[in-house]
Write an enzyme that holds these catalytic residues in place. Sequence first.
Site: not given
Lengths: 194, 279
Positions: A11, A38, A130
């Site tokens: 991300s 992301h 995540d």
Amino acid sequence: MASEIVVVGTSTGGLKALQTLLSGLTADFRLPVVIVQHRGSTSENGLCEFLAQSSRLPVTEPEDKEPVMSGRAYLAPRDYHLLIENGSFALSVDPAVAYARPSIDVLFECVADEYGEKAIGVILTGANNDGARGLAKISSQGGVTLVENPETAASHEMPRAALAQTRADWVLPLEEIAPCLNKLVSAVAVHYGS
Amino acid sequence: MSTVQRAVDKVEDIEIGLLLEGLYRVHGFDFRDYSRASIKRRIYELLRAEKLDTVSAFQSKILHDNACLERFLLGVSVHATSMFRDPSFYLTFRKRVVPLLRTYPTVQIWIAGCSTGEEVYSLAILLEEERLYGKCRIYATDISQAVLRRARDGIFPLAAMRDYTSNYHQAGGAHEFSDYYTAQYDHVIFSSALRKNVVFSEHNLATDGSFNEFQVILCRNVMIYFNKDLQARVHNLLYDSLSMFGVFGLGNKESLKFTPRETLYEHLNEKDKLYRKVA
């Protein structure tokens, strides 16, 4: 056991990290590399073209039911979850998981299911957790796990969260991840040939 | 991977197969040809929400408890979409499809798999602004009564309106987006005038047939949940339901490539997945 797929999740700080990773993979890298970065649901495209500039492997955003091909890099399209089923990509517009769509966990858990010990999971820089659950699942299915060293990662939360759940096979600074993947993949190929 | 772990996974897959088979035989809802990867994920989320441990326990509850069945159907048919998702699709619709629709005396439109209705309201707004809404009838269908109730209510979270407003303007909308809804606390309700020519109705793409002939069919990000066999069947159904030179719209990561009807359409715009039936 010969690996068949590499999945990568990142991300914050991911763009630079992915450039480094992709530029380090050899042109004859023989596995598909599937990436979740992301990204905002409304930001415009261009990410794919941007990454392709630093990659020897072609980089594309897969369409639904497109077959997963070796020697190619795929970027999860914005605002969809990316899954793999019977060797083809499958997309979903299920709700975001932990505010993320695409979600790293969704791809990794699915790949763990589908590929078992033939999956290689990689977690790079990021500012949330995540991917931690997904990487743990890849590990529990006997797959290979690599995590960027949180000490040197642009953003340490994501690698740290992954390491809290998984004893990764490799914890490496960013520059050493592509060489490690090259070796892992070609070593098995040589082994297979002999 | 340990043999024990492998055996557990295999049991899971068998249980899911049994659940879907049971659901079909008892209630007639056919998810057997849904993409297994997605539906498996959904099933596990839903069974955790029901505080159950195994798919088998979930199966038993779905088969014997109608409220649970309704929650399951809602759970597998709610798709988290947004109004004017992929604004360029709607912009292309305005530029390329609207002129075609002006030539018809009446226009029948089918939004297949409308979920909670975001796309229905988006299209109604677009048609209203193009002064076409009056001669259009929109059939919005989905498999779940509960999801259709939500679509009919036209109530959406206020927090989503910022993104939707931005999408709306990128999609060529020239008015104040807030003219179309009334805000109340943390929700908004869309103007009932937008629903005037909309028929919300239950229809299952996996098992039901064609019910009309349409000049426009939108089925965006619905078939991504189906496996290749079911996709092929639904492509045939939609093709058969579309009038000659009718317009067909898909999600922006879906494709007619490798489908049985590929050669019978021409692109209106390749990037935005708008097609026209030409054969």
